[in-house]
Structure formats: C-alpha cells, structure tokens
Design an enzyme around this catalytic site. Structure first.
Site, mmCIF file in Angstrom:
data_model
loop_
_atom_site.group_PDB
_atom_site.id
_atom_site.type_symbol
_atom_site.label_atom_id
_atom_site.label_comp_id
_atom_site.label_asym_id
_atom_site.label_seq_id
_atom_site.Cartn_x
_atom_site.Cartn_y
_atom_site.Cartn_z
ATOM 1 C CG HIS A 120 -1.943 9.076 -2.847
ATOM 2 N ND1 HIS A 120 -2.615 8.358 -3.808
ATOM 3 C CD2 HIS A 120 -0.834 8.346 -2.553
ATOM 4 C CE1 HIS A 120 -1.961 7.241 -4.072
ATOM 5 N NE2 HIS A 120 -0.871 7.215 -3.334
ATOM 6 C CD GLU A 177 4.033 2.657 -5.128
ATOM 7 O OE1 GLU A 177 3.399 2.699 -4.061
ATOM 8 O OE2 GLU A 177 4.257 3.661 -5.826
ATOM 9 C CG ASP A 199 -0.364 1.446 -4.452
ATOM 10 O OD1 ASP A 199 -1.538 1.239 -4.796
ATOM 11 O OD2 ASP A 199 0.089 2.589 -4.254
#
Length: 259
Positions: free
Chosen positions: A49, A154, A180
């Site tokens: 990210h 996730e 997620d």
C-alpha cells in the site's frame, strides 16, 4: 558464513507473545532503530500500500537488521520475483497478501526456500548474508530454517481454506487482514459482526491445530487484548503514521486544554 537462529521463530515456537509494528510512511534510516528502541521485536515494511521501490526497502531493511528487531517486507503480490527481491534485500521474512489456497501457500514457500526445500535463486556475498564469504550450503540450510513466511488470510476464499493453508509445511504465520476480510465477507468494517469474530476464532484455531501462529495488526490496547484472548500470538501495534498522529493529537489536545 553463518546466520544466527531467528529469535521470533523461537519465541513463537515456545508459545510466547511477539510484538512489533508496521511502517507505511516514514521511510527514514532511523525508523527501524526507533521501533527497536521502543521494544518492537519486528518491523514490517509495507510494499503493498505504499509507493516504495526496492532501493528504499533495502535501505530500511539494512538499517533495521543490526538493531535486534527483525525486518520483514509485505510484498505487493504473490509472485516469485517479489519474494526473491524482498529476501535478497536482507529481510528476515515476508508477508504475502491475499493467500487463498494451500496450493498458493506451497508455491510461496518454495519461492522463499533454497533447494532442496524450494527454488529460491542463489546469490551469496550480497545484502542478505551481510556480504560475507563462507559455507554457502550451510547458510542455505540455516536460512531455510529461519526465514519467516507470513500468509495473509483476508478473503472469504482464504478463510474457507484456512485449515489447509495452516497445514502447509513452511508457513509460519496466518495473519488476518481485517478490513479486506470484512470486505470480502460482505460486511465491510463490521468488526463487531458475529461472522467476523467467528472468522478470527477459526484462523486462531487453525493456527493452533497445526503448530503455527495467528497474527494481526492491532489498532490499540483493547483490540490487542481481545486478540490475545482469542489465541493470537504475533501482533503489530499499529503503523507508524497512525501511532504518530494519535500521539500528537493526544499531546496537542492536552496542551490546548491548558490555555
């Protein structure tokens, strides 16, 4: 050429609680030392990210390795090149997002391990072995034993196959990616939902049943307490930007109240 045994793998194997943190924002040469000085046993540098390139990640890993805190990299995707590059920077382990099957987990382990346990490419006298010369065969054997492999659960698919993923030899940690996971389950952000809480218990039980550890990034002490009670034994206490912002907000609020 030798590598010392990984304290975190020893601690997890002994059932101890292991604590660290995530780094998403502050790519400074001091961040690993600051985390270690605060008591973090590991630091996960995020490449999923963030916009960080391999040069940045290599610098962060290099300045963390001497501190005693274990540097890990969360790679952006489950690909061999990402696994290889992360480990060759000197990271002591990898975190892989969106792991959804035992077959995928087995492939990740193979990429992360030298022969005969896997297919990791061999380059020695570089960053991951501190540019040292020595017994390369012994080094490969020791590194295979010490490299931490963290698979993230996730998605609903990963949760459905979590027991099989946990059974894969070489997987060390099942790490819940909470937002997620709730997105995938159709309950985005509903961290009090019974299905989400049941998912936490299922991951923790799968880890326990197969001698693995369950992991999570806790946003605060109450959440960490809840997770520990559920059987999670490796926790990242927040991430650099949120820890900084929360501490600054608290301090400013207190000082503002003096006026």
């Amino acid at each position: 050429m030798t590598t010392s045994s990984t304290p975190i793998k020893q601690a997890l194997g002994a059932g101890e609680l292991v604590l660290g943190t995530f780094v998403f924002e502050f790519a400074t040469l001091g961040i690993g030392r600051l985390a270690a000085g605060a008591g973090a046993q590991f630091v996960i540098y995020d490449a999923e990210h963030t916009g960080w390139g391999w040069e940045t990640l290599a610098s962060l890993v290099a300045t963390t390795r001497p501190t005693g805190a274990e540097p890990y990299i969360r790679i952006p995707v489950a690909e061999r090149s990402a696994v290889s590059r992360a480990l060759d920077t000197g990271a002591r382990g990898i975190m892989v997002p969106m792991v959804e099957s035992a077959a995928q987990a087995e492939q990740i382990v193979r990429w992360a391990k030298y022969p005969p346990d896997g297919v990791r490419g061999a380059a020695f006298g570089v960053a991951h072995d501190d540019y040292a010369a020595g017994d390369n065969v012994a080094y490969m054997r020791e590194t295979n034993a010490n490299t931490l492999v963290i698979t993230q659960i996730e998605t609903a698919g990963g949760l459905a196959d979590v027991e099989e993923i946990a059974a894969v030899d070489g997987v060390d940690v099942l790490w819940v990616g909470h937002f997620d996971l709730t997105n995938s389950m159709g309950i985005p952000g509903r961290f009090d939902h019974p299905d989400y809480l049941a998912a936490l218990d299922r991951v923790a039980e799968a880890a326990r049943a197969h001698g693995k550890a369950a992991g999570f990034m806790a946003g605060g002490v109450p959440e960490a307490e809840m997770l520990i009670k559920r059987g999670f034994s490796i926790l990242a206490y927040g991430g650099d930007l949120w820890v900084y912002q929360a501490a600054l907000r608290s301090g400013l609020s207190e000082v503002r109240g003096l006026g």
